[in-house]
Scaffold this motif. Structure first.
Motif, PDB file in Angstrom:
ATOM      1  N   ARG A  47      34.382  43.108  40.154  1.00 50.49           N
ATOM      2  CA  ARG A  47      34.749  42.129  39.384  1.00 50.49           C
ATOM      3  C   ARG A  47      35.947  42.631  38.661  1.00 50.49           C
ATOM      4  O   ARG A  47      37.094  41.589  38.381  1.00 50.49           O
ATOM      5  N   GLU A  48      36.204  43.858  38.217  1.00 50.52           N
ATOM      6  CA  GLU A  48      37.588  44.042  37.542  1.00 50.52           C
ATOM      7  C   GLU A  48      38.758  44.116  38.675  1.00 50.52           C
ATOM      8  O   GLU A  48      39.743  43.972  38.030  1.00 50.52           O
TER       9      GLU A  48
ATOM     10  N   SER B 255      47.005  49.083  33.291  1.00 52.58           N
ATOM     11  CA  SER B 255      45.625  48.716  33.670  1.00 52.58           C
ATOM     12  C   SER B 255      44.901  49.865  34.108  1.00 52.58           C
ATOM     13  O   SER B 255      45.709  50.789  34.814  1.00 52.58           O
TER      14      SER B 255
ATOM     15  N   ARG C 121      30.236  45.691  38.856  1.00 51.32           N
ATOM     16  CA  ARG C 121      31.261  45.490  37.465  1.00 51.32           C
ATOM     17  C   ARG C 121      32.746  45.926  37.981  1.00 51.32           C
ATOM     18  O   ARG C 121      33.698  45.334  37.740  1.00 51.32           O
ATOM     19  N   LEU C 122      32.733  46.906  38.695  1.00 53.94           N
ATOM     20  CA  LEU C 122      33.843  47.322  39.364  1.00 53.94           C
ATOM     21  C   LEU C 122      34.570  46.364  40.275  1.00 53.94           C
ATOM     22  O   LEU C 122      35.856  45.956  40.248  1.00 53.94           O
TER      23      LEU C 122
ATOM     24  N   LEU D 175      41.248  51.531  36.212  1.00 57.37           N
ATOM     25  CA  LEU D 175      39.845  51.240  36.678  1.00 57.37           C
ATOM     26  C   LEU D 175      39.235  52.682  36.896  1.00 57.37           C
ATOM     27  O   LEU D 175      40.157  53.575  37.080  1.00 57.37           O
TER      28      LEU D 175
ATOM     29  N   LYS E  14      39.872  40.551  39.298  1.00 56.82           N
ATOM     30  CA  LYS E  14      40.611  40.276  37.875  1.00 56.82           C
ATOM     31  C   LYS E  14      41.928  40.751  37.960  1.00 56.82           C
ATOM     32  O   LYS E  14      43.045  40.194  37.650  1.00 56.82           O
ATOM     33  N   LEU E  15      42.007  42.109  38.406  1.00 53.11           N
ATOM     34  CA  LEU E  15      43.332  42.583  38.151  1.00 53.11           C
ATOM     35  C   LEU E  15      44.300  42.353  39.321  1.00 53.11           C
ATOM     36  O   LEU E  15      45.386  42.501  38.957  1.00 53.11           O
TER      37      LEU E  15
END
Length: 456
Positions: A160-161, A309, A157-158, A311, A164-165
């Motif tokens: 993918r984030e 944003s 998941r990290l 993380l 995206k960012l």
């Protein structure tokens, strides 16, 4: 491994009666058995996908057992081969063990001894395959998977984030405990953004004296202060068109927070000792161990400027399935850096890696992997229990190992000590520890103890 799935055996013997009775005994003991009358037949079906072991007679017409072993090890390196030998072949069998045989059993043999030896060989084969899979997994990674190693849902998941960012070009705050890899995450944000051709510039706000941090960030002109002998380009200016990484930003002094906010708002800085404004275009990635909103010493307006944003990096204890994979990666790096053979993790090592709580996260794991690579006498549990990977400037975390790991480490030390005292004499070890042969063999396999290492 279930009682009915203890391993796969290729049994080779030219005597029908011996082959059939041996195969039947092994099957009743829970092994999958394929039996052949000739070495040529067995060799023909063998390839590197075979996950079991070979049990072969030595003296056979045509290709003998030694030639079969030699050819098999070419096809499948590290494949355990157990030799069945007549009394007169013992000297030859001992030589064969030096050439790569796993063990030999003298005929006529006690079936229980054969089962114990085959079981140990299958366990060794399983561990070798498991380690090879870890290595292959690491070697096959590319892109962000090769940088952020892990298969857990949290780390996936990290990733993918991050991807995206990276495309959004916004300021980001990265939260994570010490040793989780906040700078590595920041590097990934940079490398997968359009800014990747320009500089990634890290600075640790907590590692620079307060009197120097302003000069580090914004630079200075010659003569700006006593020790300023010449002009210095600051991190902001050097990171122009790239990414500036501010680690431990929670430690930044309040008066510098004001200057940082102005630089971010206006895109303009001034070197110390200069009145000349310099335009800068950069992305800021800040890292913190604590929630900056809850930090009374951190300016709220700067927080909102940075907090476009966020993380969050999960601690290693929350993704235990990643620990063996990460350990194997750093083990390979250490072996290459120090020109050492790559150690094979035992079942006990793998279990310890997954059970430990990792207060120092990936940084702690990396240090232990290096120690493990260099000291082949120590298990992972030995190193964790000693705390010797901590540097003098970094105190031990003090939290004990899980009970199961401590008990297993204690048991492994007792068995290892008995093997050393009796120089690998299994009967003497069994007598001292009051253990049946099968139990002793299983525990030696579990802890990665090999009898041959103690024989003199």
């Amino acid at each position: 491994m279930s009682d009915r799935d203890k391993g796969h055996i290729l049994l080779v013997d030219d005597e029908d009666m011996v082959r059939q009775s041996t195969a039947q005994w092994l099957k009743l003991s829970g092994f999958q058995v394929d039996s052949y009358a000739t070495a040529e037949e067995a060799l023909a079906i063998l390839d590197n996908t075979f996950s079991g072991v070979i049990v072969t007679d030595v003296r056979m017409p045509g290709m003998d057992g030694l030639t079969l072993m030699s050819e098999a090890l070419v096809k499948v390196p590290k494949l355990p081969v157990i030799l069945l030998t007549a009394h007169g072949d013992v000297d030859m069998a001992i030589k064969a063990m030096r050439d790569g045989a796993y063990d030999f059993i003298e005929k006529p043999f006690v079936p229980e001894r054969l089962v114990e030896t085959v079981y140990r060989a299958c366990e060794k084969r399983r561990l070798v395959i498991e380690n090879e899979k870890l290595q292959q997994n690491i070697a096959s990674q590319s892109g962000i998977d090769a940088k952020l190693i892990g298969i857990s849902p949290a780390i996936q998941r990290l990733k993918r984030e991050i991807l995206k960012l990276a495309e959004l070009d916004t300021n980001v705050i990265v939260y994570g405990e010490t040793g989780t890899g906040k700078e590595l995450v920041a590097q990934c944000l940079h490398e997968y953004s359009f800014r990747h051709r320009n500089h990634f510039v890290p600075i640790n706000c907590g590692g620079i004296p307060e009197s120097l941090i302003e000069s580090e960030l914004f630079g200075h002109e010659a003569g700006a202060f006593t020790s300023a002998a010449k002009r210095r380009i600051g991190k902001f200016e050097y990171a122009d068109k790239g990414t500036l990484f501010l680690d431990e930003i929670e430690s930044m002094p309040t008066h510098l927070q004001i200057k940082l906010l102005r630089a971010l708002q206006e895109g303009v800085i001034e070197r110390l000792g200069s009145n000349q404004p310099l335009n800068v275009d950069l992305r800021v990635v800040a890292a913190a161990k604590v929630d900056l909103r809850e930090d009374a010493n951190f300016r709220e307006d700067l927080f909102y400027r940075l907090n476009v944003s966020q993380l969050h990096i999960p601690p290693l204890r929350d993704r235990p399935e990643d620990a063996p994979l990460l350990f194997q990666h750093y083990l390979r790096c250490a072996a290459g850096d120090h020109e050492r053979a790559l150690r094979v993790l035992s079942e006990h090592d793998l279990a310890t890696l997954s059970a430990y709580h990792w207060p120092g996260n990936v940084r702690e794991l990396k240090n232990i992997a290096v120690r493990y690579s260099l000291d082949t006498e120590l298990s992972v549990a030995d190193i964790l229990a000693s705390g010797e990977w901590n540097t003098p400037s970094k105190p031990s975390y003090g939290r004990p190992l899980p009970l199961a790991v401590q008990v297993a480490s204690f048991e492994a030390d007792i068995i290892k000590g008995a093997l050393q005292r009796h120089r690998g004499n299994m009967l003497a070890v069994m007598g001292e520890l009051d253990l049946p042969r099968r139990t002793l063999n299983q525990k030696m396999t579990k802890y990665g103890l090999v009898r041959g290492d103690f024989v003199q």
